[in-house]
Design a protein around this motif. Structure first.
Motif, PDB file in Angstrom:
ATOM      1  N   ALA A  42       0.838  -1.209   0.000  1.00 12.22           N
ATOM      2  CA  ALA A  42       0.000   0.000   0.000  1.00 12.22           C
ATOM      3  C   ALA A  42       0.870   1.256   0.000  1.00 12.22           C
ATOM      4  O   ALA A  42       0.593   2.222  -0.721  1.00 12.22           O
ATOM      5  N   GLY A  43       1.941   1.246   0.801  1.00 12.35           N
ATOM      6  CA  GLY A  43       2.819   2.403   0.886  1.00 12.35           C
ATOM      7  C   GLY A  43       3.540   2.673  -0.427  1.00 12.35           C
ATOM      8  O   GLY A  43       3.720   3.828  -0.826  1.00 12.35           O
ATOM      9  N   SER A  44       3.957   1.601  -1.106  1.00 12.40           N
ATOM     10  CA  SER A  44       4.630   1.764  -2.391  1.00 12.40           C
ATOM     11  C   SER A  44       3.670   2.373  -3.415  1.00 12.40           C
ATOM     12  O   SER A  44       4.065   3.232  -4.206  1.00 12.40           O
ATOM     13  N   GLN A  45       2.404   1.933  -3.374  1.00 10.67           N
ATOM     14  CA  GLN A  45       1.396   2.506  -4.287  1.00 10.67           C
ATOM     15  C   GLN A  45       1.174   3.982  -3.973  1.00 10.67           C
ATOM     16  O   GLN A  45       1.090   4.813  -4.871  1.00 10.67           O
ATOM     17  N   LEU A  46       1.078   4.316  -2.668  1.00 12.87           N
ATOM     18  CA  LEU A  46       0.874   5.719  -2.285  1.00 12.87           C
ATOM     19  C   LEU A  46       2.071   6.574  -2.688  1.00 12.87           C
ATOM     20  O   LEU A  46       1.909   7.707  -3.130  1.00 12.87           O
ATOM     21  N   PHE A  47       3.276   6.002  -2.566  1.00 16.19           N
ATOM     22  CA  PHE A  47       4.438   6.780  -2.986  1.00 16.19           C
ATOM     23  C   PHE A  47       4.399   7.045  -4.489  1.00 16.19           C
ATOM     24  O   PHE A  47       4.703   8.160  -4.943  1.00 16.19           O
ATOM     25  N   GLU A  48       3.981   6.036  -5.274  1.00 15.36           N
ATOM     26  CA  GLU A  48       3.835   6.245  -6.722  1.00 15.36           C
ATOM     27  C   GLU A  48       2.871   7.395  -6.995  1.00 15.36           C
ATOM     28  O   GLU A  48       3.087   8.203  -7.899  1.00 15.36           O
ATOM     29  N   GLU A  49       1.806   7.467  -6.177  1.00 13.45           N
ATOM     30  CA  GLU A  49       0.829   8.555  -6.319  1.00 13.45           C
ATOM     31  C   GLU A  49       1.491   9.905  -5.984  1.00 13.45           C
ATOM     32  O   GLU A  49       1.241  10.906  -6.659  1.00 13.45           O
ATOM     33  N   ILE A  50       2.313   9.924  -4.947  1.00 10.85           N
ATOM     34  CA  ILE A  50       3.026  11.155  -4.570  1.00 10.85           C
ATOM     35  C   ILE A  50       3.860  11.665  -5.745  1.00 10.85           C
ATOM     36  O   ILE A  50       3.890  12.855  -6.038  1.00 10.85           O
ATOM     37  N   THR A  51       4.521  10.723  -6.439  1.00 13.10           N
ATOM     38  CA  THR A  51       5.427  11.143  -7.522  1.00 13.10           C
ATOM     39  C   THR A  51       4.680  11.831  -8.668  1.00 13.10           C
ATOM     40  O   THR A  51       5.304  12.493  -9.481  1.00 13.10           O
ATOM     41  N   ARG A  52       3.361  11.647  -8.708  1.00 20.02           N
ATOM     42  CA  ARG A  52       2.574  12.291  -9.769  1.00 20.02           C
ATOM     43  C   ARG A  52       1.908  13.587  -9.304  1.00 20.02           C
ATOM     44  O   ARG A  52       1.220  14.249 -10.075  1.00 20.02           O
ATOM     45  N   LEU A  53       2.063  13.960  -8.031  1.00 20.10           N
ATOM     46  CA  LEU A  53       1.438  15.176  -7.507  1.00 20.10           C
ATOM     47  C   LEU A  53       2.072  16.424  -8.118  1.00 20.10           C
ATOM     48  O   LEU A  53       3.285  16.461  -8.315  1.00 20.10           O
ATOM     49  N   GLY A  89      12.039   0.120  -6.276  1.00 18.98           N
ATOM     50  CA  GLY A  89      10.648   0.541  -6.465  1.00 18.98           C
ATOM     51  C   GLY A  89      10.237   0.285  -7.897  1.00 18.98           C
ATOM     52  O   GLY A  89      10.431  -0.809  -8.410  1.00 18.98           O
ATOM     53  N   SER A  90       9.717   1.302  -8.583  1.00 19.87           N
ATOM     54  CA  SER A  90       9.365   1.111  -9.987  1.00 19.87           C
ATOM     55  C   SER A  90      10.624   1.292 -10.828  1.00 19.87           C
ATOM     56  O   SER A  90      11.528   2.023 -10.461  1.00 19.87           O
ATOM     57  N   ALA A  91      10.664   0.614 -11.982  1.00 20.20           N
ATOM     58  CA  ALA A  91      11.885   0.593 -12.787  1.00 20.20           C
ATOM     59  C   ALA A  91      11.923   1.706 -13.834  1.00 20.20           C
ATOM     60  O   ALA A  91      12.768   1.689 -14.730  1.00 20.20           O
ATOM     61  N   THR A  92      11.053   2.697 -13.702  1.00 15.38           N
ATOM     62  CA  THR A  92      10.956   3.760 -14.716  1.00 15.38           C
ATOM     63  C   THR A  92      12.294   4.448 -14.980  1.00 15.38           C
ATOM     64  O   THR A  92      12.671   4.681 -16.130  1.00 15.38           O
ATOM     65  N   ALA A 209      -1.884  19.369  -1.422  1.00 17.42           N
ATOM     66  CA  ALA A 209      -3.280  19.757  -1.220  1.00 17.42           C
ATOM     67  C   ALA A 209      -4.205  18.540  -1.199  1.00 17.42           C
ATOM     68  O   ALA A 209      -5.195  18.529  -0.469  1.00 17.42           O
ATOM     69  N   ALA A 210      -3.888  17.513  -1.966  1.00 18.29           N
ATOM     70  CA  ALA A 210      -4.772  16.344  -2.041  1.00 18.29           C
ATOM     71  C   ALA A 210      -4.617  15.426  -0.828  1.00 18.29           C
ATOM     72  O   ALA A 210      -5.412  14.492  -0.651  1.00 18.29           O
ATOM     73  N   GLY A 211      -3.626  15.654  -0.005  1.00 18.31           N
ATOM     74  CA  GLY A 211      -3.468  14.854   1.216  1.00 18.31           C
ATOM     75  C   GLY A 211      -2.873  13.471   1.004  1.00 18.31           C
ATOM     76  O   GLY A 211      -2.989  12.599   1.869  1.00 18.31           O
ATOM     77  N   VAL A 212      -2.229  13.259  -0.135  1.00 15.21           N
ATOM     78  CA  VAL A 212      -1.647  11.930  -0.397  1.00 15.21           C
ATOM     79  C   VAL A 212      -0.445  11.671   0.517  1.00 15.21           C
ATOM     80  O   VAL A 212      -0.253  10.561   1.021  1.00 15.21           O
ATOM     81  N   THR A 213       0.349  12.701   0.766  1.00 10.35           N
ATOM     82  CA  THR A 213       1.519  12.529   1.638  1.00 10.35           C
ATOM     83  C   THR A 213       1.070  12.196   3.068  1.00 10.35           C
ATOM     84  O   THR A 213       1.685  11.360   3.744  1.00 10.35           O
ATOM     85  N   ALA A 214      -0.023  12.816   3.492  1.00  9.77           N
ATOM     86  CA  ALA A 214      -0.577  12.497   4.820  1.00  9.77           C
ATOM     87  C   ALA A 214      -1.001  11.028   4.868  1.00  9.77           C
ATOM     88  O   ALA A 214      -0.711  10.315   5.836  1.00  9.77           O
ATOM     89  N   LYS A 215      -1.652  10.564   3.806  1.00  9.79           N
ATOM     90  CA  LYS A 215      -2.085   9.161   3.737  1.00  9.79           C
ATOM     91  C   LYS A 215      -0.895   8.211   3.773  1.00  9.79           C
ATOM     92  O   LYS A 215      -0.923   7.167   4.419  1.00  9.79           O
ATOM     93  N   PHE A 216       0.160   8.600   3.024  1.00  5.51           N
ATOM     94  CA  PHE A 216       1.392   7.815   2.950  1.00  5.51           C
ATOM     95  C   PHE A 216       2.012   7.704   4.347  1.00  5.51           C
ATOM     96  O   PHE A 216       2.405   6.617   4.793  1.00  5.51           O
TER      97      PHE A 216
END
Ligand code: AVJ
Length: 320
Positions: A42-53, A89-92, A209-216
């Motif tokens: 879950a944390g890895s997915q949330l971090f991926e979301e952070i990278t798109r903020l 993490g992701s291999a991008t 603003a979206a609170g993704v880092t807080a969720k992470f």
């Protein structure tokens, strides 16, 4: 007849480093938890979301630096090299290097998150069939050995993402020194590190603003609940991140909204109202301060690439 218990065996301090680290961290004053434990599935997915903020400039800036300079970096890489990525993490990002440097014939992603590692490795083997992938599921902050096949090749370390910023400078230095031993003689090391900059840009990046880092950040407590039989009330903690200019780092905390007790692995922890758990530091460097850190750990910078805003830097280091 006794029926075998279906519950998994409880994790204990002696056999489980996660349990041991959490109990030690929560017993301390001030309380703290290690950021490497953010990255369960879950944390890895949330971090991926952070990278798109929009506010989180780090990943997209580093990607642009890598894309713009991959040919120049590739020119420094010897034939039949192995790219060894710490904290894959992701291999991008690795893909950018692998595509720009056809002389790289092996890729060794090293990551503590085994599930994520497996799926990314499989994808990469499909996308770039010339590259043999040897995933290593381990905590790269501890000494480890490369698989035999890549160990025979010239090694190029790859440590993007400013992960080194999570460590105290003396620990980051130890880590660069450890990497030097693992990568072997004459190795190159491509390292990305965030640059010191104005406080408002930094503040926004860690308080989106979206609170993704807080969720992470809060997912760390959710993970402790899931894996260590704990009862953190996630609604009773809040995310805090601030820039400490003197220390040149973002500090991330979870603050207790009230006085409360939390149980973890059979132990009870008391929280005062407002009491914090320090969950992460993210150090920011100048080109000068990072180069000094690298030199202190046995590496010489041979090239430094930054973006036009000077928000992020990618260093190519060579063993002294
Ligand atoms: C993956 C350690 C580089 O410090 O920016 C992002 C982790 N924490 N938002 C960072 C993180 C909160 C990230 N690193």
């Amino acid at each position: 007849m006794t029926v075998p218990a279906l519950r998994p065996a409880p994790r204990d301090i002696s056999s489980d480093p996660f349990m041991a680290d959490v109990l030690a961290g929560l017993s301390g004053n001030p309380k703290r938890l290690l950021p490497k434990y953010f990255y369960d599935e879950a944390g890895s997915q949330l971090f991926e979301e952070i990278t798109r903020l929009p506010e989180y400039y780090l990943t997209r800036t580093e990607l642009k630096i890598l894309r713009d300079n991959a040919p120049a970096i590739a020119a420094l890489i010897p034939r039949d090299s192995a790219l060894v990525e710490l904290g894959a993490g992701s291999a991008t990002k690795a893909k950018i290097m692998l595509e720009a440097a056809p002389q790289i014939s092996a890729y060794v992603p090293v990551d503590i998150s085994a599930e994520f590692l497996g799926s990314e490795a499989a994808k990469l083997e499909r996308d770039i069939p010339r590259v043999a992938v040897y995933p290593v599921a381990t905590d790269f902050t501890k000494p480890f050995e490369l698989p035999a096949a890549p160990r025979r090749r010239p090694c190029v370390g790859f440590f993007p993402g400013s992960t080194s910023g999570n460590f105290e400078p003396h620990e980051a230095s130890e880590l660069l020194r450890l990497a030097s031993g693992i990568l072997g003689h004459d190795a190159l090391f491509i390292v990305g590190a965030d640059l010191a900059k104005d406080a408002s840009t930094l503040h926004a990046a860690y308080n989106d603003a979206a609170g993704v880092t807080a969720k992470f950040n809060l997912n760390l407590l959710a993970r402790i609940n899931r894996e260590l039989d704990a009862d953190f009330d996630l609604a009773a903690f809040e995310h805090h991140a601030c820039y400490n200019r003197e220390r040149g780092r973002i500090e991330v905390y979870l603050a207790s909204r009230k006085r409360q007790k939390v149980h973890v692995g059979g132990k009870t922890f008391d929280f005062r109202a407002g009491e914090t758990i320090h969950t992460e530091n993210s150090y920011k460097f100048t080109v000068k301060s990072f180069s000094a850190l690298a030199r202190g750990a046995g590496w010489v910078p041979v090239a430094v690439y930054t973006d036009s805003n000077e928000h992020f830097a990618v260093y190519v280091l060579k063993q002294k």
